[in-house]
Scaffold this motif. Structure first.
Motif, PDB file in Angstrom:
ATOM      1  N   VAL A 189       0.867  -1.180   0.000  1.00 44.35           N
ATOM      2  CA  VAL A 189       0.000   0.000   0.000  1.00 44.35           C
ATOM      3  C   VAL A 189       0.902   1.228   0.000  1.00 44.35           C
ATOM      4  O   VAL A 189       1.615   1.487   0.979  1.00 44.35           O
ATOM      5  CB  VAL A 189      -0.933   0.026   1.220  1.00 44.35           C
ATOM      6  N   ALA A 190       0.906   1.957  -1.096  1.00 43.82           N
ATOM      7  CA  ALA A 190       1.736   3.160  -1.209  1.00 43.82           C
ATOM      8  C   ALA A 190       0.942   4.367  -0.723  1.00 43.82           C
ATOM      9  O   ALA A 190      -0.227   4.528  -1.077  1.00 43.82           O
ATOM     10  CB  ALA A 190       2.179   3.356  -2.649  1.00 43.82           C
ATOM     11  N   LEU A 191       1.581   5.198   0.082  1.00 43.65           N
ATOM     12  CA  LEU A 191       0.956   6.433   0.556  1.00 43.65           C
ATOM     13  C   LEU A 191       1.618   7.627  -0.096  1.00 43.65           C
ATOM     14  O   LEU A 191       2.845   7.766  -0.084  1.00 43.65           O
ATOM     15  CB  LEU A 191       1.066   6.538   2.077  1.00 43.65           C
ATOM     16  N   MET A 222       3.262  -2.786   3.898  1.00 39.77           N
ATOM     17  CA  MET A 222       2.666  -4.080   3.610  1.00 39.77           C
ATOM     18  C   MET A 222       1.498  -4.231   4.571  1.00 39.77           C
ATOM     19  O   MET A 222       1.694  -4.299   5.794  1.00 39.77           O
ATOM     20  CB  MET A 222       3.682  -5.196   3.795  1.00 39.77           C
ATOM     21  N   ALA A 223       0.280  -4.257   4.035  1.00 38.09           N
ATOM     22  CA  ALA A 223      -0.893  -4.150   4.891  1.00 38.09           C
ATOM     23  C   ALA A 223      -2.039  -5.019   4.406  1.00 38.09           C
ATOM     24  O   ALA A 223      -2.076  -5.462   3.254  1.00 38.09           O
ATOM     25  CB  ALA A 223      -1.359  -2.689   4.960  1.00 38.09           C
ATOM     26  N   VAL A 238      -7.877  16.603   3.765  1.00 37.08           N
ATOM     27  CA  VAL A 238      -9.039  17.005   2.974  1.00 37.08           C
ATOM     28  C   VAL A 238      -9.712  15.788   2.348  1.00 37.08           C
ATOM     29  O   VAL A 238     -10.945  15.676   2.330  1.00 37.08           O
ATOM     30  CB  VAL A 238      -8.622  18.005   1.880  1.00 37.08           C
ATOM     31  N   ALA A 239      -8.905  14.863   1.828  1.00 38.07           N
ATOM     32  CA  ALA A 239      -9.465  13.687   1.158  1.00 38.07           C
ATOM     33  C   ALA A 239      -8.430  12.577   1.106  1.00 38.07           C
ATOM     34  O   ALA A 239      -7.219  12.839   1.114  1.00 38.07           O
ATOM     35  CB  ALA A 239      -9.933  14.039  -0.252  1.00 38.07           C
ATOM     36  N   VAL A 240      -8.919  11.343   1.060  1.00 40.67           N
ATOM     37  CA  VAL A 240      -8.073  10.173   0.821  1.00 40.67           C
ATOM     38  C   VAL A 240      -8.715   9.386  -0.307  1.00 40.67           C
ATOM     39  O   VAL A 240      -9.861   8.938  -0.192  1.00 40.67           O
ATOM     40  CB  VAL A 240      -7.953   9.276   2.077  1.00 40.67           C
ATOM     41  N   ASP A 241      -7.995   9.242  -1.405  1.00 41.52           N
ATOM     42  CA  ASP A 241      -8.501   8.517  -2.567  1.00 41.52           C
ATOM     43  C   ASP A 241      -7.702   7.239  -2.759  1.00 41.52           C
ATOM     44  O   ASP A 241      -6.463   7.254  -2.761  1.00 41.52           O
ATOM     45  CB  ASP A 241      -8.392   9.379  -3.825  1.00 41.52           C
ATOM     46  N   GLU A 242      -8.415   6.140  -2.908  1.00 42.86           N
ATOM     47  CA  GLU A 242      -7.776   4.829  -3.078  1.00 42.86           C
ATOM     48  C   GLU A 242      -7.790   4.430  -4.545  1.00 42.86           C
ATOM     49  O   GLU A 242      -8.817   4.517  -5.214  1.00 42.86           O
ATOM     50  CB  GLU A 242      -8.512   3.786  -2.233  1.00 42.86           C
ATOM     51  N   HIS A 243      -6.641   3.996  -5.039  1.00 51.05           N
ATOM     52  CA  HIS A 243      -6.509   3.594  -6.432  1.00 51.05           C
ATOM     53  C   HIS A 243      -5.813   2.232  -6.516  1.00 51.05           C
ATOM     54  O   HIS A 243      -4.867   1.965  -5.779  1.00 51.05           O
ATOM     55  CB  HIS A 243      -5.688   4.619  -7.228  1.00 51.05           C
ATOM     56  N   ALA A 244      -6.286   1.402  -7.434  1.00 54.03           N
ATOM     57  CA  ALA A 244      -5.618   0.136  -7.686  1.00 54.03           C
ATOM     58  C   ALA A 244      -4.376   0.378  -8.530  1.00 54.03           C
ATOM     59  O   ALA A 244      -4.404   1.161  -9.484  1.00 54.03           O
ATOM     60  CB  ALA A 244      -6.565  -0.821  -8.403  1.00 54.03           C
ATOM     61  N   ALA A 245      -3.289  -0.260  -8.160  1.00 54.32           N
ATOM     62  CA  ALA A 245      -2.040  -0.174  -8.918  1.00 54.32           C
ATOM     63  C   ALA A 245      -1.670  -1.568  -9.407  1.00 54.32           C
ATOM     64  O   ALA A 245      -2.271  -2.565  -8.989  1.00 54.32           O
ATOM     65  CB  ALA A 245      -0.928   0.416  -8.053  1.00 54.32           C
ATOM     66  N   GLU A 246      -0.684  -1.646 -10.276  1.00 50.98           N
ATOM     67  CA  GLU A 246      -0.328  -2.933 -10.870  1.00 50.98           C
ATOM     68  C   GLU A 246       0.092  -3.944  -9.815  1.00 50.98           C
ATOM     69  O   GLU A 246      -0.261  -5.124  -9.889  1.00 50.98           O
ATOM     70  CB  GLU A 246       0.797  -2.735 -11.893  1.00 50.98           C
ATOM     71  N   GLY A 269      -0.273  -3.368  -6.300  1.00 47.27           N
ATOM     72  CA  GLY A 269      -0.895  -3.196  -5.001  1.00 47.27           C
ATOM     73  C   GLY A 269      -1.929  -2.089  -5.018  1.00 47.27           C
ATOM     74  O   GLY A 269      -2.733  -1.992  -5.945  1.00 47.27           O
ATOM     75  N   LEU A 270      -1.890  -1.235  -4.003  1.00 50.13           N
ATOM     76  CA  LEU A 270      -2.855  -0.154  -3.871  1.00 50.13           C
ATOM     77  C   LEU A 270      -2.136   1.158  -3.606  1.00 50.13           C
ATOM     78  O   LEU A 270      -1.054   1.171  -2.993  1.00 50.13           O
ATOM     79  CB  LEU A 270      -3.827  -0.447  -2.718  1.00 50.13           C
ATOM     80  N   LEU A 271      -2.750   2.243  -4.047  1.00 55.41           N
ATOM     81  CA  LEU A 271      -2.193   3.572  -3.843  1.00 55.41           C
ATOM     82  C   LEU A 271      -3.209   4.421  -3.090  1.00 55.41           C
ATOM     83  O   LEU A 271      -4.377   4.509  -3.489  1.00 55.41           O
ATOM     84  CB  LEU A 271      -1.851   4.223  -5.185  1.00 55.41           C
ATOM     85  N   LEU A 272      -2.764   5.047  -1.996  1.00 51.48           N
ATOM     86  CA  LEU A 272      -3.598   5.985  -1.262  1.00 51.48           C
ATOM     87  C   LEU A 272      -3.074   7.388  -1.523  1.00 51.48           C
ATOM     88  O   LEU A 272      -1.938   7.712  -1.146  1.00 51.48           O
ATOM     89  CB  LEU A 272      -3.556   5.690   0.247  1.00 51.48           C
ATOM     90  N   ARG A 273      -3.894   8.205  -2.199  1.00 54.67           N
ATOM     91  CA  ARG A 273      -3.526   9.596  -2.469  1.00 54.67           C
ATOM     92  C   ARG A 273      -4.210  10.476  -1.429  1.00 54.67           C
ATOM     93  O   ARG A 273      -5.441  10.578  -1.401  1.00 54.67           O
ATOM     94  CB  ARG A 273      -3.937   9.993  -3.884  1.00 54.67           C
TER      95      ARG A 273
END
Length: 260
Positions: A32-34, A45-46, A72-80, A82-86
């Protein structure tokens, strides 16, 4: 729990040499990338659930935010892979990210790995002024109830839990994750988002008492930290410096220990 575990066929080998195929739920662990205001900050690793809670708790532990409104916001995106939290921060908060990144040489879920110097790794902690109203009986009461708040661990036997406990030992909220740090970050993040305080209660963790968990407890204003396993020397020292009471080895076979 569907995203947090996957079924897997295993070969069970008995002590008598017997063999049988069994189906078992296996806990998922994904990268999980932040990312804060467009800056890549860390990869954890989560367990892929309650990730918005994770982002809030991690940001507080890293001293990137002071309060929920700083996010302000947390957006979750699927990555190749794992997952990305913007994570989008409130105006003026992003400078902290830039300053902190200067001292990081790599991304890691470990609180110490990736920090360039010892001064940044062991930054001074604030002194706690919160008072815990729980007695030792309340700590054991919470311990006895913790299993009922660990559905993912009941299914997989592979994850940690962190619980918000009231002063009388009732479990008010719990979070689970394959990483003990992540579980505590998720709990703290969930508390931030829901506007919950410790209210004279305490945190109970199904892990050893490491220095990173002590720091997360102090930065969240936790009045007392209880863990099921033993502490490290650095954890005891950091807790004493911040005025954080500890209860460790909280389990029936070891009973309760209080570092002097």
């Amino acid at each position: 729990m569907s995203g947090a575990a996957r079924p897997l066929d295993l070969l069970r080998i008995g002590a008598d040499g017997s063999r049988a195929t069994i189906a078992r739920d296996i806990a998922r662990e994904v990268p999980v990338a932040l990312e804060f205001d467009g800056i890549g900050y860390a990869v954890l690793m989560a367990t892929p659930e309650d990730l918005v809670d994770l982002a809030y708790g991690f940001a507080l532990a890293e001293r990137l935010i002071d309060r929920p409104a700083d996010i302000v916001a947390v957006d979750e995106h699927a990555a190749e892979q794992g997952l990305l939290l913007r994570v989008t921060l409130a105006p003026g908060i992003g400078a902290r990210v830039v300053d902190r990144v200067r001292h990081r040489v790599s991304d890691s879920s470990c609180g110490l790995c990736g920090i360039e110097n010892l001064e940044q790794a062991l930054r001074p902690l604030p002194t706690l002024d919160a008072l815990c109203r729980a007695d030792d009986a309340a700590v054991f009461r919470a311990y006895a109830a913790l299993r009922d708040h660990q559905p993912l661990n009941a299914a997989t036997g592979a994850v940690h839990a962190a619980a918000l406990c009231s002063a009388d030992g009732q479990i008010r909220l719990a979070r689970e994750d394959v990483g003990r740090h992540n579980a505590f970050d998720k709990l703290i993040g969930a508390m931030l988002r829901a506007g919950l305080g410790w209210d004279g209660g305490f945190a109970l963790l199904s892990s050893r008492c490491s220095y990173e968990l002590v720091e997360k407890a102090v930065l969240s204003g936790c009045p007392l930290l209880a863990t099921i396993s033993a502490p490290t020397e650095l954890a005891v020292r950091r807790a004493a410096e911040a005025g954080l009471p500890l209860r460790v080895l909280v389990r029936a076979d070891a009973q309760l220990a209080v570092p002097e």
